[in-house]
Motif scaffolding. Sequence first.
Motif: not given
Length: 215
Positions: A27-32
């Motif tokens: 989910c880290f890649d979903q942080i903007h």
Amino acid sequence: MLQILFPNRCLKCNRIIHSEEVVCDLCFDQIHFTHDHFADNNLLKEKCTLLFPTENAVALMQFEDENLSRKIVHQLKYGNREKIGKILAKWTLEKTDLNILNPDLFVTVPLHPKKLKKRGYNQLHLYTETLSEELKIPFDHTLIQRNFYKKAQAKRSIKEREETQNLFSSTKEVSGKHILLIDDVFTTGNTISSVAWELLKYPNNKISVLMIATD
């Protein structure tokens, strides 16, 4: 035992994660993240410059409705999870080069004593202290004091947000410093502007800004 009974879970997918993390690797890649850099003319710097003389400005994340960044910040501020500040500092060090600024001092935006007592901690302190320890730049949590108790920015009307005159005052004179002002979320900019002008009234001070998130 507590970790077994009440395991730490990812704020996005609810997967069990390490106690020192806030989201899982997936989910880290979903942080903007903003991908701002102090050397660039980014949107936050342009907004700050309209309000007060700004050397540089950067935000770590975008603060958008229903996104993961908002959940992280809300957990830091209202979820009794002060340790998230340390994680955010780690991300800041990875994604920005604070040394390019060569600031003399980190200064945090204060909470009113009533709010500090109610929350139990200032959400910016561990974040700033972690940056300070890594970069060997001093911090001052007491240089600025908040004079009035007001509702959180997110719960205030636009008119109320504009009423920030004399909201802050300095506890001592500091001059000839390049100060990096640190706050959690940039909304209208009135809060950070009020603090900046309080510090700019002293001779030869310069102001840069570091925000955890900007909406």
